[in-house]
Design an enzyme around this catalytic site. Structure first.
Site, PDB file in Angstrom:
ATOM      1  N   GLU A  24      22.020 -95.914  94.014  1.00  0.00           N
ATOM      2  CA  GLU A  24      23.415 -96.041  93.895  1.00  0.00           C
ATOM      3  C   GLU A  24      24.027 -95.580  95.347  1.00  0.00           C
ATOM      4  OE1 GLU A  24      25.191 -95.834  89.757  1.00  0.00           O
ATOM      5  OE2 GLU A  24      24.643 -93.762  90.403  1.00  0.00           O
TER       6      GLU A  24
ATOM      7  N   HIS B 240      23.163 -87.763  89.554  1.00  0.00           N
ATOM      8  CA  HIS B 240      24.192 -88.583  90.197  1.00  0.00           C
ATOM      9  C   HIS B 240      24.905 -88.131  91.144  1.00  0.00           C
ATOM     10  CE1 HIS B 240      27.641 -90.921  89.995  1.00  0.00           C
ATOM     11  NE2 HIS B 240      27.137 -91.863  89.058  1.00  0.00           N
TER      12      HIS B 240
HETATM   13  P1  PGA Z   1      30.597 -97.978  89.187  1.00  0.00           P
HETATM   14  O1  PGA Z   1      29.751 -96.608  88.986  1.00  0.00           O
HETATM   15  O2  PGA Z   1      29.929 -99.011  88.424  1.00  0.00           O
HETATM   16  O3  PGA Z   1      32.151 -97.876  88.481  1.00  0.00           O
HETATM   17  O4  PGA Z   1      30.505 -98.251  90.836  1.00  0.00           O
HETATM   18  C1  PGA Z   1      28.434 -96.430  88.957  1.00  0.00           C
HETATM   19  C2  PGA Z   1      27.745 -95.201  88.686  1.00  0.00           C
HETATM   20  O5  PGA Z   1      28.471 -94.194  89.341  1.00  0.00           O
HETATM   21  O6  PGA Z   1      26.884 -94.861  88.207  1.00  0.00           O
END
Ligand code: PGA
Length: 250
Positions: free
Chosen positions: A165, A97
């Site tokens: 992401e 992450h």
């Molecule tokens: P968010 O976070 O939906 O608050 O943007 C997603 C994540 O970091 O997995």
């Protein structure tokens, strides 16, 4: 599509009480109504608690950890390894992450150790990749992601999925256009076929400011096999709305 993944990443939030009420809300409002695969990733200290509640109701909710520490022959104060996570009822783990990469300085060398440990303990990995704002602005997004994906080489295809992401989107209330999400997911899928030497379609989830308002349209993209949700997953009502609003396509 069947097995569409919807993953709640609580990050460093919640309490024992909130875990209990969230799962109860899930049971009453989501379970039995949807055909997605839902995943709950609370902080590690609540995994056991969550596992006991999920098991007591016999729910299909999957339990995942937000992180793991690699196996080590050295004493590792504070460490939690894959074997322990399995013992707590986890079948899944998030690795890479962007908050772990930036706040805990997890580079590719560390992440490879984590990936190797996870697969050794037969944990299914959701490996997170994404470009920073600067990389995007300099036209280096694809290159950055390909570098992140490289370390998956040689890992077992059946234990790996990926979450795309974009770092500049996480927690910011802004998302890429649907076309850009689709384009990046296609690039990742093609790259994975060559890295993992497979013709199999590896599942790619999208994460970054997913909300009740945008989840359904993102989920309709052919290249999107799941959603990784941070902020909007904390509130059980929003999470259940996201899940129940998604139309599963066969
Ligand atoms: P968010 O976070 O939906 O608050 O943007 C997603 C994540 O970091 O997995």
């Amino acid at each position: 599509m069947n097995n569409f993944k919807i993953i709640a990443n609580w990050k460093m939030n919640g309490s024992k009480e909130e875990v209990k009420s969230w799962i109860n809300f899930f049971k009453d409002n989501v379970e039995h109504k949807n055909h997605s695969d839902c995943f709950f990733c609370p902080p590690a200290c609540y995994l056991n608690n969550a596992n006991e509640i999920i098991s007591s109701y016999n729910l299909k909710l999957n339990l995942g950890s937000q992180d793991l520490d690699p196996d080590s022959d050295n004493p590792s104060t504070g460490g939690i390894n894959g074997k322990m996570l399995k013992d707590l009822g986890c079948d899944y783990v998030l690795i890479g992450h962007s908050e772990r990469r930036s706040l805990f300085s997890e580079d590719e060398e560390v992440l490879l150790k984590k990936l190797t440990s996870a697969v050794k303990h037969e944990l299914k990995v959701i490996y997170c990749v994404g470009e920073t704002k600067e990389q995007k602005e300099r036209g280096l997004a694809t290159e950055a992601i390909k570098i992140q994906l490289k370390i998956l080489k040689g890992l077992p295809v059946d234990l790996i999925s990926v979450a795309y992401e974009p770092v500049w989107s996480i927690g910011q209330g802004i998302t890429p256009s649907l076309d850009s999400i689709d384009e990046m997911h296609q690039i990742i899928k093609d790259e994975l076929k060559s890295i993992l030497n497979t013709e199999e379609n590896i599942a790619i989830s999208y994460g970054g400011s997913v909300s009740v308002d945008n989840a359904a349209s993102i989920s309709l993209l052919n290249s999107v096999d799941g959603l990784l949700i941070g902020g909007a997953s904390l509130n059980p009502e929003s999470f259940s709305k996201v899940v129940n609003n998604i139309t599963i396509q066969d």
